[in-house]
Scaffold this motif. Structure first.
Motif, short mmCIF file in Angstrom:
data_model
loop_
_atom_site.label_atom_id
_atom_site.label_comp_id
_atom_site.label_asym_id
_atom_site.label_seq_id
_atom_site.Cartn_x
_atom_site.Cartn_y
_atom_site.Cartn_z
N UNK A 220 -2.72 14.43 2.27
CA UNK A 220 -3.35 16.19 2.44
C UNK A 220 -1.89 16.80 2.47
N UNK B 262 -22.21 13.39 -0.48
CA UNK B 262 -21.80 14.55 -0.08
C UNK B 262 -22.37 15.60 -0.08
N UNK C 73 -6.47 12.68 -1.96
CA UNK C 73 -7.78 13.22 -0.88
C UNK C 73 -8.25 12.25 0.13
N UNK C 74 -8.66 11.01 -0.56
CA UNK C 74 -8.99 10.68 0.32
C UNK C 74 -8.25 9.13 0.93
N UNK C 75 -7.47 9.44 0.06
CA UNK C 75 -5.70 8.75 0.80
C UNK C 75 -5.43 9.25 2.17
N UNK C 76 -5.64 10.16 1.89
CA UNK C 76 -4.98 11.19 3.86
C UNK C 76 -3.81 12.08 2.71
N UNK D 151 -5.55 0.39 -4.69
CA UNK D 151 -5.07 -0.48 -4.02
C UNK D 151 -5.45 -1.94 -3.92
N UNK E 260 0.71 4.62 -3.27
CA UNK E 260 0.10 5.51 -2.09
C UNK E 260 1.37 6.58 -2.73
N UNK F 124 0.57 -1.23 0.03
CA UNK F 124 0.22 0.21 -0.04
C UNK F 124 0.92 1.26 -0.01
N UNK F 125 2.04 1.22 0.87
CA UNK F 125 2.42 2.56 0.92
C UNK F 125 3.13 2.05 -0.45
N UNK G 258 -15.61 0.92 -6.25
CA UNK G 258 -14.26 1.26 -6.94
C UNK G 258 -13.05 1.98 -6.56
N UNK G 259 -13.87 2.80 -5.58
CA UNK G 259 -12.43 3.63 -4.68
C UNK G 259 -11.91 2.50 -4.29
N UNK G 260 -12.17 1.07 -3.48
CA UNK G 260 -10.76 0.26 -3.56
C UNK G 260 -9.70 -0.11 -4.83
#
Lengths: 326, 99
Positions: free
Chosen positions: A143, A224, A138-141, A262, A9, A5-6, A257-259
């Protein structure tokens, strides 16, 4: 096996920081859809794609590669790949969708531009300054990277004198409308989805379509951004019979889809369940988000036909050259 | 087996962003409506944070990054916890690795 993951990302956020997009593609590719529309450059009101639909065929190529790599011994070298990617735009070299794949998704921004023109909306386009919004990072944090990128986009708006933005997809809409005001001082840009703009104008359809479609709400639009009634109001003018699936409106079910970036297998499992729900309601399904469209389409195969809402609206708007059987 | 308690974990997350998981009543509606059917997300995860069990949170990194951020849970949450933003803050904390 998913790749670490790291590292994944890290590659995505490095791309956003260094090249302005999580998946950098040449500007000529991202703006190709507008080539024959002769849209004015800039202006107080602009159509803003955030490159989302244009990026989908490239993302698909990368996800397929990611799945193959994840199952191979090469997965151990993902850290090396990240370091190399800082110097070489690896995604641009690897992800090379066919012209047909690109045209399929480029058609949506073209549709939206035509619909806005038919509704009498005056707008321009920022061409190479129509930048990705940073939604995935943004979704992945990530920031800090997103905050810097948001400043870049806001600066571009200021330089072009943009006061109002019309968006095409839910992810860019929520970034520009809800997230950017928390990241950029004095951010004063009115942001609306083209669905909201068209619904407000209430332009009657020129052609009545026939058939039954099921509507899949985007989580981001519905939960949202409270965009729920607009797609229904617009489809009601087309003559189509619109049915609701199990889980609709604010209670819609995610496409998975958002997953996908990763954990493609988890994304596919959620998509499969949603396809079942939608297929139980109708064979033809209307989507309003590029992520939903590609993820559900991939899962469904031939069992359910997925098309973007703009395709139906253009057909009902009288663009007979684009008509196809519903 | 010993457990290291990171007493300031929740405070650390509140410095990153808008973290309000302490309002969670542990009712389980979120788990019931999750499209991924992840039993851990979000209530048990939030409990780990409140108890300062940083290692447990780190061990569940894949779960945290699997969340779809679809807000199905948030739409039904009786305590109106901003669940997705909390998950995003946890992702930031995990990525930063400064703990």
């Amino acid at each position: 096996m998913p790749l670490p993951t790291r590292d994944v990302i890290g590659i995505l956020t490095d791309n956003l920081r260094l090249r302005g997009s999580v998946l950098p593609i040449p500007a000529r590719r991202a703006t190709r859809w507008a080539r024959e529309l002769d849209l004015p450059r800039g202006g107080e009101t602009v159509l803003y794609t955030g490159m989302m639909y244009q990026l989908i065929p490239y993302i698909e190529r990368l996800v397929r590669l990611e799945q193959r790599l994840g199952d191979s011994p090469l997965a151990r070298f993902s850290g090396v790949a990240r370091r190399v990617n800082r110097f070489v735009n690896g995604a641009a070299l690897i992800a090379r969708p066919s012209a047909g794949e690109r045209a399929e998704y480029d058609r949506v921004p073209t549709n939206v531009a035509k619909l806005l023109q038919q509704a009498g909306v005056e707008f321009g386009y920022l061409y190479e300054d129509d930048l990705y919004s940073g939604a995935l990072a943004h979704d992945l944090g990530a920031d800090a990277v997103v905050a810097t990128h948001a400043q870049r986009v806001a600066r571009s708006f200021r330089e072009h004198g943009v006061k109002e933005v019309i968006t095409i997809d839910p992810h860019t809409t929520t970034m520009l409308r809800t997230v950017y005001p928390t990241l950029v001082d004095d951010y004063d840009v009115r942001v609306r989805s083209y669905l909201e703009v068209l619904a407000e104008r209430a332009v009657p359809a020129q052609t009545q379509l026939s058939g039954t479609v099921v509507l899949h709400d985007s989580c981001v639009y519905a939960r949202y951004e409270n965009v729920v009634s607009e797609p229904r109001d617009l489809l009601a003018t087309t003559g189509l019979t619109v049915v609701e699936p199990t889980h609709a409106g604010k209670l819609t079910w995610c496409c998975g889809g958002p997953a996908e970036a990763l954990y493609p297998d988890k994304a596919a499992a959620v998509a499969s369940r949603r396809v079942e729900q939608l297929g139980a309601a109708a064979h033809d399904c209307v989507t309003m988000c590029p992520i939903c469209l590609v993820n559900l389409r991939k899962s469904a195969g031939e069992t359910v036909r997925f098309r973007d809402i703009s395709e139906y609206l253009v057909e009902a708007g009288g663009d007979h050259a684009k008509r196809s059987q519903i | 087996m010993s457990t290291v308690v990171h007493r300031d974990l929740a405070d650390e997350l509140r410095l990153i962003g808008s973290y309000d998981a302490e309002a969670c009543m542990n009712c389980g509606v979120c788990t019931a409506v999750c499209p991924l059917e992840i039993a851990l997300l979000p209530r048990r995860l939030f409990r780990y944070v409140e108890l300062g069990l940083a290692d447990r949170v780190r061990d569940e990194s894949e779960t945290v990054f699997s969340c779809l951020l679809c807000r199905a849970c948030e739409e039904s949450c009786p305590a109106e916890v901003h669940i997705t933003e909390n998950v995003r803050v946890l992702r930031h904390w995990l990525l930063e690795g400064s703990h």
